[in-house]
Design an enzyme around this catalytic site. Sequence first.
Site, PDB file in Angstrom:
ATOM      1  CG  ASP A 177      40.659  52.151  35.821  1.00  0.00           C
ATOM      2  OD1 ASP A 177      40.969  52.167  36.925  1.00  0.00           O
ATOM      3  OD2 ASP A 177      41.105  51.120  35.017  1.00  0.00           O
ATOM      4  CG  ASP A 197      41.235  51.562  41.110  1.00  0.00           C
ATOM      5  OD1 ASP A 197      40.877  51.346  40.057  1.00  0.00           O
ATOM      6  OD2 ASP A 197      42.252  50.337  40.666  1.00  0.00           O
TER       7      ASP A 197
END
EC number: 3.4.23.18
Length: 386
Positions: A101, A275
């Site tokens: 992430d 992201d």
Amino acid sequence: MVVFSKVAAAAFGLSAVASAMPAAPPRQGFTINQLTRAIPKRTINLPAIYANALSKYGGNVPPHIQDAMAHGSAVTTPEQYDVEYLTPVAVGGTTMNLDFDTGSADLWVFSNELPSSQTTGHSVYKPSDNGTRMSGYSWEISYGDGSSAGGDVYRDTVTVGGVTAPGQAVEAASHISEQFTRDQNNDGLLGLAFSSINTVQPKSQTTFFDSVKSQLESPLFAVTLKHQAPGSYDFGYIDQSKYTGELTYTDVDNSQGFWMFSATAGETDFDAIADTGTTLIMIDQSIAEDYYSQVPLAFNNFFYGGWTFPCSAELPSFTVTINGYDAVVPGEHIKYAPVTDGSSTCFGGIQDNQGLPFSILGDVFLKSQYVVFDSEGPQLGFAPQA
């Protein structure tokens, strides 16, 4: 001549000492591939995916999205709609499947501190013989769908590919909500944002990447996410076989701890975050409206919590311009998923960012691009995938 002799003698002595010292280990570059395996069907909640991304960045979840979470679900597999990409990581000797992430900076995992009823189907972290609990340290996370987790912090060995962080902060879950336990494919998360936003208290900890980047050939990693297929992460080097043309670089503003950069869509300039931990593209309302104005029968569907359209529609591509480079997202990537299993109505991969001061370019955007996350600068590099 006397001075020369002293210098020569000193140089000889230094070379002798140097030759007696062990050679520094060579810096490394490696590729870690994401999982490709059969995974049973599970229920995903499309409005909850949207809500979680909003709350991750401090945004408000509007009432209509909260209401939509009560009935919004689709039975599917992660590969089919690219909900999450998982990568094997050795944590304290246990191989775990983690979500990499770039929008967060924590490494948290299911642990043996959880009751067995909450760990069914998961790999579980157990501190190794070298693992030590960090007394007085803790962590806690929560998301827009009401999910949460928290627990203790350990220092332990973490290995990704061929690179090891021997004293990495590992956030071991001692309590966790049902939303996480139901996802038996995912054993935790490895954050690749900047260490400044690590949530460990009372003092934030260093990310895995920051811990090992001095061991790498170059202090960078590159991401190749794929549409309905496993991708890969290249650490320490750039794989020219994975993209076409030249990489276009742009400066990163990491003052908020994210990989944030400037971009344009149509005539609108905006700040965006790259992201890998967010599924959707979440962008300014006006940009979303302009895009869906090209799709017949598309509308902001309050019942399902976001933009929907007929699954039979042919969607146009979506272009984001970054420092002169046009990153093109194919329309098929934006046709995210049916709102329920078997429905003829689909949920869009582009959604309104609900007033956040920046946009989120998640996996729907990234899986058409080869993206270099370079800590020197810092900067991001973009090119079309090969």
